[in-house]
Every structure is written in structure tokens, then in C-alpha cells.
Design a protein around this motif. Sequence first.
Motif, short mmCIF file in Angstrom:
data_model
loop_
_atom_site.label_atom_id
_atom_site.label_comp_id
_atom_site.label_asym_id
_atom_site.label_seq_id
_atom_site.Cartn_x
_atom_site.Cartn_y
_atom_site.Cartn_z
N PHE A 165 0.81 -1.22 0.00
CA PHE A 165 0.00 0.00 0.00
C PHE A 165 0.85 1.28 0.00
O PHE A 165 0.32 2.37 0.18
CB PHE A 165 -0.99 0.06 1.19
CG PHE A 165 -1.87 -1.16 1.32
CD1 PHE A 165 -2.67 -1.56 0.26
CD2 PHE A 165 -1.91 -1.90 2.50
CE1 PHE A 165 -3.49 -2.67 0.37
CE2 PHE A 165 -2.73 -3.02 2.62
CZ PHE A 165 -3.51 -3.41 1.56
N GLY A 166 2.16 1.12 -0.16
CA GLY A 166 3.03 2.30 -0.14
C GLY A 166 2.97 3.07 -1.45
O GLY A 166 2.44 2.61 -2.46
N SER A 167 3.53 4.28 -1.39
CA SER A 167 3.63 5.09 -2.61
C SER A 167 4.86 5.98 -2.48
O SER A 167 5.17 6.46 -1.38
CB SER A 167 2.39 5.96 -2.79
OG SER A 167 2.22 6.83 -1.69
N HIS A 168 5.55 6.17 -3.59
CA HIS A 168 6.67 7.11 -3.58
C HIS A 168 6.09 8.50 -3.80
O HIS A 168 5.94 8.96 -4.93
CB HIS A 168 7.68 6.75 -4.66
CG HIS A 168 8.52 5.56 -4.33
ND1 HIS A 168 9.19 5.43 -3.13
CD2 HIS A 168 8.81 4.43 -5.04
CE1 HIS A 168 9.86 4.28 -3.12
NE2 HIS A 168 9.64 3.65 -4.25
N ASP A 226 -9.18 6.11 5.25
CA ASP A 226 -10.24 5.23 4.73
C ASP A 226 -9.57 4.18 3.85
O ASP A 226 -9.27 4.44 2.69
CB ASP A 226 -11.25 6.05 3.92
CG ASP A 226 -12.27 5.15 3.25
OD1 ASP A 226 -12.28 3.93 3.56
OD2 ASP A 226 -13.04 5.63 2.42
N PRO A 227 -9.31 3.00 4.41
CA PRO A 227 -8.53 1.99 3.67
C PRO A 227 -9.26 1.41 2.47
O PRO A 227 -8.64 0.76 1.62
CB PRO A 227 -8.27 0.89 4.70
CG PRO A 227 -8.56 1.50 6.03
CD PRO A 227 -9.62 2.54 5.78
N SER A 228 -10.59 1.64 2.35
CA SER A 228 -11.35 0.90 1.34
C SER A 228 -10.87 1.18 -0.08
O SER A 228 -10.79 0.27 -0.91
CB SER A 228 -12.84 1.21 1.47
OG SER A 228 -13.04 2.59 1.31
N CYS A 229 -10.51 2.42 -0.37
CA CYS A 229 -10.15 2.77 -1.74
C CYS A 229 -8.84 2.09 -2.16
O CYS A 229 -8.75 1.48 -3.22
CB CYS A 229 -10.04 4.29 -1.86
SG CYS A 229 -9.63 4.80 -3.52
N ILE A 230 -7.84 2.18 -1.29
CA ILE A 230 -6.54 1.62 -1.67
C ILE A 230 -6.60 0.08 -1.68
O ILE A 230 -5.99 -0.57 -2.54
CB ILE A 230 -5.40 2.14 -0.75
CG1 ILE A 230 -4.04 1.81 -1.37
CG2 ILE A 230 -5.49 1.59 0.67
CD1 ILE A 230 -3.74 2.54 -2.63
N ILE A 231 -7.39 -0.50 -0.79
CA ILE A 231 -7.52 -1.96 -0.80
C ILE A 231 -8.27 -2.39 -2.07
O ILE A 231 -7.88 -3.34 -2.76
CB ILE A 231 -8.24 -2.46 0.47
CG1 ILE A 231 -7.31 -2.27 1.69
CG2 ILE A 231 -8.63 -3.94 0.34
CD1 ILE A 231 -7.94 -2.63 3.02
N SER A 233 -8.36 -0.87 -4.93
CA SER A 233 -7.46 -0.74 -6.08
C SER A 233 -6.52 -1.94 -6.16
O SER A 233 -6.29 -2.51 -7.23
CB SER A 233 -6.63 0.54 -5.97
OG SER A 233 -7.48 1.65 -6.00
N HIS A 234 -5.95 -2.31 -5.03
CA HIS A 234 -5.04 -3.47 -5.04
C HIS A 234 -5.76 -4.76 -5.44
O HIS A 234 -5.20 -5.59 -6.16
CB HIS A 234 -4.37 -3.64 -3.66
CG HIS A 234 -3.17 -2.76 -3.48
ND1 HIS A 234 -3.26 -1.40 -3.29
CD2 HIS A 234 -1.84 -3.04 -3.50
CE1 HIS A 234 -2.04 -0.89 -3.19
NE2 HIS A 234 -1.16 -1.86 -3.31
N ASP A 236 -8.12 -5.02 -7.48
CA ASP A 236 -8.25 -4.97 -8.94
C ASP A 236 -6.89 -5.30 -9.60
O ASP A 236 -6.82 -6.10 -10.53
CB ASP A 236 -8.75 -3.60 -9.38
CG ASP A 236 -8.90 -3.52 -10.89
OD1 ASP A 236 -9.55 -4.41 -11.46
OD2 ASP A 236 -8.37 -2.58 -11.50
N TRP A 237 -5.83 -4.69 -9.10
CA TRP A 237 -4.52 -4.90 -9.72
C TRP A 237 -4.07 -6.36 -9.64
O TRP A 237 -3.42 -6.86 -10.56
CB TRP A 237 -3.47 -4.00 -9.05
CG TRP A 237 -3.79 -2.54 -9.15
CD1 TRP A 237 -4.58 -1.92 -10.09
CD2 TRP A 237 -3.37 -1.50 -8.27
NE1 TRP A 237 -4.66 -0.57 -9.84
CE2 TRP A 237 -3.93 -0.28 -8.73
CE3 TRP A 237 -2.57 -1.45 -7.11
CZ2 TRP A 237 -3.71 0.95 -8.10
CZ3 TRP A 237 -2.35 -0.24 -6.50
CH2 TRP A 237 -2.91 0.95 -6.97
N VAL A 238 -4.39 -7.04 -8.54
CA VAL A 238 -3.94 -8.43 -8.42
C VAL A 238 -4.91 -9.42 -9.07
O VAL A 238 -4.61 -10.61 -9.17
CB VAL A 238 -3.71 -8.86 -6.94
CG1 VAL A 238 -2.68 -7.98 -6.27
CG2 VAL A 238 -5.02 -8.88 -6.15
N SER A 239 -6.07 -8.92 -9.50
CA SER A 239 -7.05 -9.82 -10.11
C SER A 239 -6.58 -10.25 -11.50
O SER A 239 -5.59 -9.74 -12.02
CB SER A 239 -8.40 -9.10 -10.24
OG SER A 239 -8.33 -8.17 -11.32
#
Length: 392
Positions: A165-168, A226-231, A233-234, A236-239
Motif C-alpha cells: 500500500f506504499g507510494s513514492h 479510509d482503507p477501502s479505496c486503496i484496498i 485498487s489493489h 483490482d490490480w492483483v485480479s
Amino acid sequence: MEPRKITEGVFWVGAVDWDRRLFDSLIPLPDGTSYNAYLIKGSSKTALLDTVDPTKTDVLMSALRGVERIDYVVVHHAEQDHSGSLPVVLQKYPEAKAVCNPKCKEFLMDLLHIPEDRIVTVADGETLDLGGKTLEFIFTPWVHWPETVSTFLREEGILFSCDLFGSHLSFPGLYIDDEQRVCDAAKRYYAEVMMPFRAMIKKHLEKLSTYPVKIIAPSHGPLYKDPSCIIGSHLDWVSDRVSNTVIMPYSTMHGSTEMMVDHLAGRLYEKGVKVERFNLAYADTGRITMALVDAAAVVFGSPTVLGGAHPHVISAAFLINALRPKIRYSAIIGSYGWAGKMAEQVTANIGGLKAESLGTVLVKGRPRQDDFKKLDELADAIAAKHKDNGII
Ligand code: FEO
């Protein structure tokens, strides 16, 4: 840097690296980054969660200047952007023990020469009571090394998720309101370091979904209230979902390959297929990796130089192969003057992609009408594959 309070007794004590522009001598950081460390004060013990990059040790030590005792330094990940200041912290706090898993212990001893007697290891699911603050260690290997661990602070519902869940993204606060901005940065980060371990990340997301997480505190970039958005997104990315997109990394020397790229991209666009093209002479590697997260196809474009593929194309093919994206179809286009092994060299570098080859279009010199016809046929084949397989 002053500590930033997250909740009672829990503080961000990291360092923001506004000016860093490259990671691993490879990954562009257009927005800098941060190395997030956290201090948790229980009624009986104090723990520091991670340290910072060695170039920012003074910033961390400045944030800790009022802290008289640290009992534990939890090391989620031995990579030096998080563990690099550990030797200095352990020197300043002689009573402190580094807390990590057995694999990480090995890395700390090898990479930082931390003495064995300064390290205690924990098992998956083990807890550490700081006095009213309970740390639960959750092993999350391959986010992004094999030793990586996350910590859940039970009483506060804070998940310290390490690189996950990190970001540069440099930022002068704890949270950011612009969800899209942080999500884009997180996608770039996921693509660059975690995409090859997609299957593992998927399992970790399932496991973490059983925890009542209120705040996510990663090791880079802003925290999430609000963790829901980043979770989401992830997830979707791992799907297995791929989008109706072709990425086209290419090099061109005298314009022939670029004419082919132009033509193919235009034809794909007419057929409703999205194209993301990257001239490798100046493309941002991070943008390429982001596009790879869900693109369905890749078409490499290369001239022939010194009898083979352009070195920029070989480099891109090698990286794309190593990142193991969800790409389902591939093709190669390009030009040559008299002979060469361009296509063979590109093919040899993408053997790890589980992608069906849709062919190669090679042109001697500048493309002619017949060559454009072959590119039309390639566009038709890509569009048909996407359509037939429900890629929209
Ligand atoms: Fe941010 Fe894998 O270290």
C-alpha cells in the motif's frame, strides 16, 4: 522533523525525501518519497517500527531526540530504505532489541552486520505487549522481499503494512485528500516492486481483510484514513482482469519503426483498442510499469542495430519479462537494413511472459503499402483476440 501524532501514543517519526529521483538506480521517483518510521509508546515499553534510509538518519534521530528509551525496534523489512539507520538507533539505545522474523534476522546480519544478540525473532501471529498497545505480527512475504512482515496495532486498528500500500510520494503531512493522486502513485509503486508477486499479494489481501483496520500506515507515502479505496485498487490490480489496452514500447533510429508504430496504433485505435506507446529514448519506466498492471497485450517495436534489437528494447523486454505482468498477447514489429536477429533477441527475453505470440512484422527499410497491410492484419488479430476473450 517533528513527530506527527497519529493517535494517542502513536507517532510518525519518518523522513521525507523530496529530492530523491531514482530508486535502485532504476526506478524514477518524480514525486520523491518518504521513509515512514513510527513510534509507539505503551505504558511499559516503547517500540520504534522501522527506521529510515541511511541518508536520512539525522532526520530520524532528530525526531527521536526527546525519546529516552526504546525497548524494541520492529524491522518489517531489511531493505536499507527502512533498516539503514538501525545500526545508529541500536547504538543510541543500547537496551533496544531488533524484532523481526528469522529470515529478516539473517538479512540484518548479512546486510548491516547487526550482532546476533541484538536481535529477537518472532513467529507469524505472535504478539508483543507494550502495555495497553498490542502489536500483532503478520508475515507478508514478498511485499517486497521474502522476509517482509506487517504489524497490526490491535487497540487502535492501525495496520503498519510495510511496502504494501506504499507510494513514492513526498508529502508534508500524514494523510492526503486527493485520493486519485495517491492511488496513481501507489499503482506505480505496486507495479515496480510487487507486480511479480501478484499471487502472494492476493493471499495477503485476503488474510488482511479479516482484520478490523481503521488506518493503514505504510512504509512509504501518505497514510490512509479510509482503507477501502486503496484496498479496492489493489484487489483490482492483483485480479486476473485485463483491460482492452496494448502497450507499445519502441525505439526508432531513422523513423521506419516509428512509422510502423504510428500506423499500428492508429489502426488499433480505430478498432476500439486503447494504445499506450512509449518511445524508449525518453520514456518514464514508471509509466511503462503502471501501464503493464492491466494491459492485455504488448507490441515491441525495434529497428535493427549491430545485427540485433535496439539495446533500449532489449532492456525494456527484460524488465517487462521480470515484472511478470498479466499480458496475454505479444507481437514484435520493426525494420532492418540488410539482415539481423532482432525478433529472435526480443523473443528470447520475454520467455517468462505467459503470452500468446500474435506474430512478427519485419520490414526491409521504410515500410511500403504491403507492410502496412500486414500491420492492419496484426491490428485485426489483436482486436479479435480481445473481443473473443471478453476484454473490453
Ligand atoms: Fe521500501 Fe522494499 O523497501
